[in-house]
Scaffold this active site. Structure first.
Site, PDB file in Angstrom:
ATOM      1  N   LYS A  13      68.537  66.101 133.338  1.00 30.79           N
ATOM      2  CA  LYS A  13      68.590  64.643 133.158  1.00 30.79           C
ATOM      3  C   LYS A  13      69.608  64.001 134.103  1.00 30.79           C
ATOM      4  O   LYS A  13      69.338  62.960 134.693  1.00 30.79           O
ATOM      5  CB  LYS A  13      68.955  64.282 131.709  1.00 30.79           C
ATOM      6  CG  LYS A  13      67.958  64.771 130.676  1.00 30.79           C
ATOM      7  CD  LYS A  13      68.304  64.283 129.280  1.00 30.79           C
ATOM      8  CE  LYS A  13      69.653  64.760 128.785  1.00 30.79           C
ATOM      9  NZ  LYS A  13      69.766  66.227 128.631  1.00 30.79           N
ATOM     10  N   ARG A  88      71.098  59.468 121.052  1.00 28.92           N
ATOM     11  CA  ARG A  88      70.917  60.874 120.691  1.00 28.92           C
ATOM     12  C   ARG A  88      70.502  61.037 119.241  1.00 28.92           C
ATOM     13  O   ARG A  88      70.085  62.113 118.839  1.00 28.92           O
ATOM     14  CB  ARG A  88      72.215  61.616 120.913  1.00 28.92           C
ATOM     15  CG  ARG A  88      72.227  62.425 122.222  1.00 28.92           C
ATOM     16  CD  ARG A  88      73.535  63.139 122.306  1.00 28.92           C
ATOM     17  NE  ARG A  88      73.551  64.315 123.109  1.00 28.92           N
ATOM     18  CZ  ARG A  88      73.979  64.366 124.367  1.00 28.92           C
ATOM     19  NH1 ARG A  88      74.309  63.278 125.001  1.00 28.92           N
ATOM     20  NH2 ARG A  88      74.039  65.512 125.002  1.00 28.92           N
ATOM     21  N   ARG A 127      75.889  76.938 135.921  1.00 30.70           N
ATOM     22  CA  ARG A 127      76.096  75.584 136.465  1.00 30.70           C
ATOM     23  C   ARG A 127      77.557  75.317 136.830  1.00 30.70           C
ATOM     24  O   ARG A 127      78.468  75.608 136.062  1.00 30.70           O
ATOM     25  CB  ARG A 127      75.633  74.550 135.429  1.00 30.70           C
ATOM     26  CG  ARG A 127      75.932  73.110 135.838  1.00 30.70           C
ATOM     27  CD  ARG A 127      75.125  72.132 135.055  1.00 30.70           C
ATOM     28  NE  ARG A 127      75.708  71.835 133.765  1.00 30.70           N
ATOM     29  CZ  ARG A 127      75.260  70.864 132.951  1.00 30.70           C
ATOM     30  NH1 ARG A 127      74.219  70.135 133.311  1.00 30.70           N
ATOM     31  NH2 ARG A 127      75.829  70.645 131.787  1.00 30.70           N
ATOM     32  N   ARG A 160      81.776  73.219 133.295  1.00 31.11           N
ATOM     33  CA  ARG A 160      82.001  72.467 132.067  1.00 31.11           C
ATOM     34  C   ARG A 160      82.380  73.408 130.948  1.00 31.11           C
ATOM     35  O   ARG A 160      81.788  74.484 130.813  1.00 31.11           O
ATOM     36  CB  ARG A 160      80.717  71.713 131.689  1.00 31.11           C
ATOM     37  CG  ARG A 160      80.668  70.324 132.294  1.00 31.11           C
ATOM     38  CD  ARG A 160      79.375  69.634 132.025  1.00 31.11           C
ATOM     39  NE  ARG A 160      79.010  69.538 130.600  1.00 31.11           N
ATOM     40  CZ  ARG A 160      77.997  68.814 130.160  1.00 31.11           C
ATOM     41  NH1 ARG A 160      77.262  68.120 131.013  1.00 31.11           N
ATOM     42  NH2 ARG A 160      77.707  68.766 128.875  1.00 31.11           N
ATOM     43  N   ARG A 171      74.282  73.651 121.398  1.00 30.57           N
ATOM     44  CA  ARG A 171      73.851  72.317 121.843  1.00 30.57           C
ATOM     45  C   ARG A 171      72.324  72.196 121.765  1.00 30.57           C
ATOM     46  O   ARG A 171      71.791  71.133 121.430  1.00 30.57           O
ATOM     47  CB  ARG A 171      74.344  72.055 123.276  1.00 30.57           C
ATOM     48  CG  ARG A 171      75.866  71.786 123.324  1.00 30.57           C
ATOM     49  CD  ARG A 171      76.453  72.000 124.710  1.00 30.57           C
ATOM     50  NE  ARG A 171      75.919  71.130 125.723  1.00 30.57           N
ATOM     51  CZ  ARG A 171      75.915  71.423 127.036  1.00 30.57           C
ATOM     52  NH1 ARG A 171      76.420  72.559 127.472  1.00 30.57           N
ATOM     53  NH2 ARG A 171      75.415  70.567 127.882  1.00 30.57           N
TER      54      ARG A 171
END
Ligand code: AMP
Length: 220
Positions: A13, A88, A127, A160, A171
């Site tokens: 996203k 959300r 990532r 992160r 998550r």
């Protein structure tokens, strides 16, 4: 153009939001980025949000709604926005719908990025993110030219804190439980389009633009 991006963590996203915001000249609003900035600056909001974020849980709703409503009033959001990470949960969706109805500027489209859980886990486990421009890299599929340095602006890349596998799986669970129901909320309003989010960034961008064109008259 006022667009919401839905989809689990790892669906891309953030990457697509940046590309769309550039293409259409609208504001790119990522609630995760705004919160991470508060955490980095040690603000009251950052201190409140940090524990929730580290666990992979959602930050309390009243705080989030206030934060986004303020952000939407900034001048760059007046001509449109790409919202990444908000809403959300259903009450956030309702708050957004009401606020946009009040100013007579309803949402143009809601795009749901679809991706297999295991692909998402692989993407996030590798990532690395540029804290300056927010571009992301993946040590396996898309490494930077120089180890741990952003190709775009030379900033040192960071991982992160919530991208470790245990937190990513949490998550994904929270997404399925709390956010997946929003698909129905927006589908009922005729705003939802699904985008296959696997493949290259360019492929996903092309599919996203096609989905937007299905709902928004791009000729005007
Ligand atoms: P993201 O960068 O979108 O993956 O968001 C990172 C974290 O920020 C999430 O796991 C939540 O803890 C928090 N967060 C971001 N957006 C929201 C939101 N709309 N409501 C509640 N928490 C949020």
């Amino acid at each position: 153009m006022r667009i919401v991006l839905l989809g689990p963590p790892g669906a891309g996203k953030g990457t697509q939001a940046r590309r769309l915001a550039e293409r259409y000249g609208v504001a790119n609003i990522s609630t995760g980025d705004i919160l991470r900035d508060h955490v980095a600056r040690g603000t009251d909001l950052g201190r409140l949000a940090k524990d929730f974020m580290d666990r992979g849980d959602y930050v309390p709703d009243d705080v989030m709604v206030r934060m986004v409503m303020e952000r939407l009033q900034e001048p760059d959001a007046r001509d449109g926005f790409i919202l990444d990470g908000f809403p959300r949960i259903v009450p956030q969706s309702q708050a957004l719908e009401d606020a946009l109805a009040d100013i007579g500027r309803p949402l143009s489209a809601v795009l749901k990025f679809k991706i297999d859980d295991e692909v998402a886990v692989k993407r996030l486990a590798g990532r690395w993110t540029c804290p300056a421009c927010k571009r992301t890299y993946n040590m396996e599929f898309k490494p930077p030219r120089v180890d741990r340095v952003c190709d775009h602006d030379g900033t040192e890349l960071l991982r992160r804190g919530d991208d470790d596998e245990v937190t990513v799986r949490r998550r994904l669970d929270v997404y399925r439980r709390e956010t997946a129901p929003l698909e129905f909320f927006f589908w009922e309003r005729g705003l939802l389009r699904e985008v296959d989010a696997e493949g290259t960034e360019d492929e996903v961008t092309a599919r996203t633009i096609e989905a937007i064109a299905d709902l928004v008259d791009l000729s005007s």
